[in-house]
Structures are given as C-alpha cells and as structure tokens.
Scaffold this motif. Structure first.
Motif, PDB file in Angstrom:
ATOM      1  N   ILE A 400       0.856  -1.187   0.000  1.00 46.79           N
ATOM      2  CA  ILE A 400       0.000   0.000   0.000  1.00 46.79           C
ATOM      3  C   ILE A 400       0.892   1.236   0.000  1.00 46.79           C
ATOM      4  O   ILE A 400       1.822   1.330   0.810  1.00 46.79           O
ATOM      5  CB  ILE A 400      -0.906  -0.004   1.249  1.00 46.79           C
ATOM      6  CG1 ILE A 400      -1.777  -1.271   1.264  1.00 46.79           C
ATOM      7  CG2 ILE A 400      -1.774   1.251   1.296  1.00 46.79           C
ATOM      8  CD1 ILE A 400      -2.477  -1.515   2.580  1.00 46.79           C
ATOM      9  N   PRO A 401       0.654   2.205  -0.881  1.00 45.16           N
ATOM     10  CA  PRO A 401       1.475   3.420  -0.879  1.00 45.16           C
ATOM     11  C   PRO A 401       1.165   4.299   0.328  1.00 45.16           C
ATOM     12  O   PRO A 401       0.016   4.398   0.767  1.00 45.16           O
ATOM     13  CB  PRO A 401       1.094   4.112  -2.189  1.00 45.16           C
ATOM     14  CG  PRO A 401      -0.272   3.602  -2.505  1.00 45.16           C
ATOM     15  CD  PRO A 401      -0.324   2.198  -1.983  1.00 45.16           C
ATOM     16  N   LEU A 402       2.205   4.922   0.866  1.00 49.11           N
ATOM     17  CA  LEU A 402       2.030   5.839   1.986  1.00 49.11           C
ATOM     18  C   LEU A 402       1.076   6.961   1.580  1.00 49.11           C
ATOM     19  O   LEU A 402       1.195   7.539   0.502  1.00 49.11           O
ATOM     20  CB  LEU A 402       3.383   6.421   2.397  1.00 49.11           C
ATOM     21  CG  LEU A 402       3.394   7.335   3.624  1.00 49.11           C
ATOM     22  CD1 LEU A 402       2.990   6.572   4.873  1.00 49.11           C
ATOM     23  CD2 LEU A 402       4.779   7.963   3.810  1.00 49.11           C
ATOM     24  N   GLY A 403       0.128   7.260   2.442  1.00 48.91           N
ATOM     25  CA  GLY A 403      -0.867   8.285   2.167  1.00 48.91           C
ATOM     26  C   GLY A 403      -2.147   7.758   1.558  1.00 48.91           C
ATOM     27  O   GLY A 403      -3.101   8.524   1.365  1.00 48.91           O
ATOM     28  N   ALA A 404      -2.197   6.456   1.262  1.00 47.24           N
ATOM     29  CA  ALA A 404      -3.386   5.885   0.630  1.00 47.24           C
ATOM     30  C   ALA A 404      -4.578   5.903   1.582  1.00 47.24           C
ATOM     31  O   ALA A 404      -4.435   5.777   2.802  1.00 47.24           O
ATOM     32  CB  ALA A 404      -3.107   4.457   0.178  1.00 47.24           C
ATOM     33  N   LYS A 405      -5.762   6.054   0.989  1.00 45.13           N
ATOM     34  CA  LYS A 405      -7.020   5.920   1.706  1.00 45.13           C
ATOM     35  C   LYS A 405      -7.762   4.750   1.086  1.00 45.13           C
ATOM     36  O   LYS A 405      -7.941   4.703  -0.134  1.00 45.13           O
ATOM     37  CB  LYS A 405      -7.847   7.197   1.594  1.00 45.13           C
ATOM     38  CG  LYS A 405      -7.144   8.437   2.134  1.00 45.13           C
ATOM     39  CD  LYS A 405      -7.978   9.686   1.904  1.00 45.13           C
ATOM     40  CE  LYS A 405      -7.246  10.925   2.399  1.00 45.13           C
ATOM     41  NZ  LYS A 405      -8.042  12.163   2.181  1.00 45.13           N
TER      42      LYS A 405
END
Length: 497
Positions: A400-405
């Motif tokens: 999961i990319p950092l900052g993902a919602k």
C-alpha cells in the motif's frame, strides 16, 4: 459476496463535534496544549518467571506506562526467561519459541520499523528477543519474512506525535508462536496517553481513575507499579464520579466481554472506545448481549472502553456486584460462561463531584471519514486459521502506498468467532453485514480491533475505511484471538513511500 444476515437495532448517540485549540498533522486534527514540551518516558521491563509464569518485573499485569501526546516512550526489554532452544519449529504456525518474546504497543499510531540509527526498534513485531544463552540456528520463516533475533535484551522507542490521540491503550508480548501462551499467562500491561489540559469536560478531568484489565486469570484492578487485585471491590461515595478504563486482555477463544450494567444505584456512560474519545457519551444498558459485536460497549479481545461511573447524590449505603461476562457462551445460549464481577460498596459521606447533563464530548481528534475511497480491498477469514485461504508465511500480502485511503471489507467465512486487528493505523467503521451504519450510530466510529460477525448460511462481514498515513514499513493484520494468530491467522502489510 452476498449478505443474508440481519442488522439488529442498537443504542444511538449523536455526532456532535467540539474542539478547543487545534493542530493539524498527518494523523488528523486534534486539540493540543501548545506550551507543553515533549518529554521522554523511560522504563525497564524485565521478563521473568514468578509463580510459574512469565511476568513483567515480577508482576502481572505489568506496570502502567503513562505518557502525554508527543512524548517518546523508551523501553528496555530484558528477557530473563530460561532458554528452551525451541525457536526452530518445522511448522512456524504452531506453538514454539515459548520463552522468546518481543513488545507490541496495541493501538498506538507509531512507527513499525527500526530507526535509522539501528539502535532502537519501534512497534516491530518481527523482532524476537530470545533468552540469554538461547541457540537459534534458523530463520523462523521464509527469507522475505525472516525474523531478526536479539539476544537477551532489546531497546524499543515509541515516538508519539504531537497529534496522537489521548486514550486507553495497552502493551503485550507479540512473538509469533508464543503470543497466545505469553499473553494468556499475563504478559501485558496498561498504556495511557493522558488527556490534553482543558479538552475534556470538567467532570471527566476531575474524576478519579481505575484501570481494569480483563485477563485470563480474572478481572484485575491494576496497580500502577504492576500487579493488582483480582475481582476487586470498588468503594464509591454518594455523588462521586469515577472513570473506569477497561481493557480486554484475554487471549483465548470466545473471549468477548461485556458488563451487565442494569444495576441499581449507578449511572454508567461510555465515553471512549479503543482509546478514542467519542463525540457524545452513551448511557450504557444491557442491550445486545446475544450479539456482542452489535453492543457499543462490548469488547472483542484487544478492545478497550472507558466508562464514566456516577453514584447519584441521594444514593443510600449499599453493596452489590456488576457481573462481567468474559466469553460468548451465554450469548450463544450455552452453559458454562466465564464471569467475573466488580463489587461495589457505596458508603461514606456525600461528595459534590463535578457533573454535567451535557452529553457532548470532544471526539477522537481524527478527521471525519465520510468520503468513500476509490481503492477497496477484501480479506476473508477462512477455516483452519487462515486468511484468504492461506496460513501465515511471513511474505507481504498487501502493498500500500504511503498516504493511501482505502475501504476494506473483512469477511468471516468460518462459522466461528474471530476478531480483526490491524497494527499502526486505526479504522473507521461504516458497515456490518453489508448494511451501512447510520451517521448517528454509536458503532460508526474509529477503532483498531473489531469482532467479526458470523452466520450459519453466509459469511458475516465488517466494512471500514482507513488512512495509511505518517509511517511506512511492515506490520501485520491478524485475528486477536491470539491462539488463532499463532496458528496462522495473520498477514503482513507493507506501506511503501
């Protein structure tokens, strides 16, 4: 997946929101005291045998860790348990490495990795602290998920941000293969992030506090230095207001818990869940005992709740008990349910404790999550202690990319009881069994652990939204019935960026 299960009616509370001074950070918008310098809390936890079981510093539960938002918590963990030389199991999803340990801060939003200096680990459950003279000639799982071994001792550093929520958290052992047996034996303790000055209503800020841990050995009123009183008696005076912080630290199956609160002589209000303050206090009653995942005050293993308990000013002297039901057998119509009790003794001269009829609370300090994320994810708790049909192998299952919602749906396809828990990041509940929770439903809230409903004919499910903010690194999701976790009901998540 289709949903055939019904959604029972439940208690309701409004979503009123109140704040004082604000600071906006990666973790949300929170009320802060801007003139308080962050501090460092130092603690040594020595894992040692006492009365035939592992303890922290000779006590179970361990000492209470207390810090303020923005503080750094340094823990020197020393493993003085006897060497067993049992870390190299043929099947790592089995009970092994029983005297090897580590440390997890349950519910804290802190880094999951080792710091850049290599001197301190944070909430890194891939670290194994083995006893002195232990021989470990193996990597515990495949190369991608191999553990890092530390001999005899390790230093952990948990850095809370200035925007970290105040609340009731806890710490416990979390080495795969020994988590269940160590936590069941009592290797856990309370961790409190204090309220910011001026944020809580006066009647809460002035209330005396009790920390109660529901453990396998019973219900324990904790001592700040460690240990405590099993099945305690709490004395209250007419007009007195107390805050009870309750932690479900049980590790065995079916160990959901709830209080039978329809007792005379007390007013009980829920003010926080999983360490996060509610927007409005909720009058607690006995409702939904048959389905504890629909009870706003019900506790899956790992959950916490805070109650404000008030004795009416005109109360007469009396003694009674509040039953604490500690498993699901009664709710499922079975005999033999495990129960403890809190004995209450109302006596003494009346107190003029602060009180308010206003139910409004400041809320958790996390930004509302009303927008539906574009990214969705599904996981299935499967039979034979698996997730998505696979037992834990240490390899990354979710990148999961950092900052993902993201919006996740967790299905329970086992016909039995499980509890979903995620490390590092809390989540915002939106649906149970595919049915959306109303905006004013008390279950539409932030938490880090949730009991998964189940049905005979179709899977139960919960849907929640979460933000992967602030911290990159690897951590885990798992069933918090810890026997299930040790037997393989766990996956690795990696946040990149």
């Amino acid at each position: 997946m289709t949903q055939a299960l019904s959604r029972r009616s439940m208690l309701h509370g409004s979503a009123a929101f109140a704040m004082t001074s604000l600071l906006t950070g990666g973790y949300g918008t929170v009320a802060v005291s801007e003139d308080r310098a962050a501090r460092r809390t130092n603690l040594t936890l020595r894992v040692q045998e006492a009365n035939g079981r592992p303890t922290y510093n000779g006590h179970s539960p361990g000492p209470t860790i207390v810090a303020d938002p923005g503080d750094t918590i340094d823990v020197h963990l020393i493993n003085d348990l006897p060497a067993l030389h049992d870390d190299c199991a043929d099947n790592h999803n089995s009970f092994h490495g029983l005297n090897t340990t580590n440390l997890h801060t349950h519910g804290l939003h802190v880094s999951p990795i080792t710091d850049s200096s290599g001197r301190f680990d944070a909430d890194n459950v891939f670290i194994s602290v083995v006893p002195k003279n232990q021989v470990v000639p193996c990597a515990e799982v495949g190369s991608e998920g191999a553990r890092t071994f530390r001999w005899h001792e390790n230093r952990f550093r948990f850095e809370t941000g200035a925007d970290h929520p105040s609340g009731t958290f806890w710490y416990h052992a979390h080495k795969h293969g020994s988590t269940f047996q160590q936590v069941a034996a009592g290797l856990s303790g309370p961790l409190i992030i204090r309220d910011r000055p001026g944020v809580m209503p006066e009647y809460i800020a002035q209330a005396s506090e009790k920390i109660l841990m529901i453990m396998n050995q019973g219900l324990v009123l904790t001592d700040p230095n460690g240990g405590g009183t099993v099945d305690p008696t709490i004395t209250m005076r007419p007009g007195e207001v107390q805050r009870w912080r309750i932690i479900n630290a049980q590790a065995v199956g079916n160990s959901f818990a709830y209080l039978r609160t329809n007792v005379p002589g007390l007013e009980i209000y829920q003010i926080a869940f999983d360490g996060l303050t509610l927007h409005r206090r909720i009058k607690v009653d006995q409702g939904n005992d048959d389905e504890p995942w629909l009870n706003p005050a019900g506790l899956a293993p790992g959950n916490r709740t805070d109650f404000i308990v008030r004795v009416p000013p005109d109360a007469k002297e009396s003694s009674f008990s509040i039953p604490v039901i500690r498993d699901l057998r009664e709710a499922l119509g079975l005999s033999g349910a495990i129960a403890s009790e809190i004995k209450i003794d109302i006596s003494g001269s009346p107190m003029n404790s602060a009180w308010s009829d206003d139910d409004t609370l400041p809320g958790p300090g996390l930004e509302p999550f009303n927008d539906v994320p574009r990214s969705t994810r599904e996981i299935v708790f499967s039979p034979q202690f698996r997730i998505d049909g696979q037992a834990y192998d240490g390899r990354v299952k979710h990148t999961i990319p950092l900052g993902a919602k993201e919006e996740w749906t967790a299905y329970n396809n086992t016909g039995g009881v499980h509890a979903f828990h995620i490390h590092v990041n809390p989540f915002f509940m939106t649906h149970i069994n595919g049915i959306e929770l109303a905006k004013d439903d008390p279950l539409r809230r932030w938490q880090d652990t949730v009991g998964l409903p189940y049905g005979d004919d179709s899977p139960g499910s919960v849907t929640f939204r979460t933000r992967f903010e602030t911290f990159a690194g690897r951590f885990v999701i798992h069933c918090h019935i810890l026997r299930h976790e040790d037997l393989g009901m766990m996956q690795t998540v990696e946040v990149t960026g």
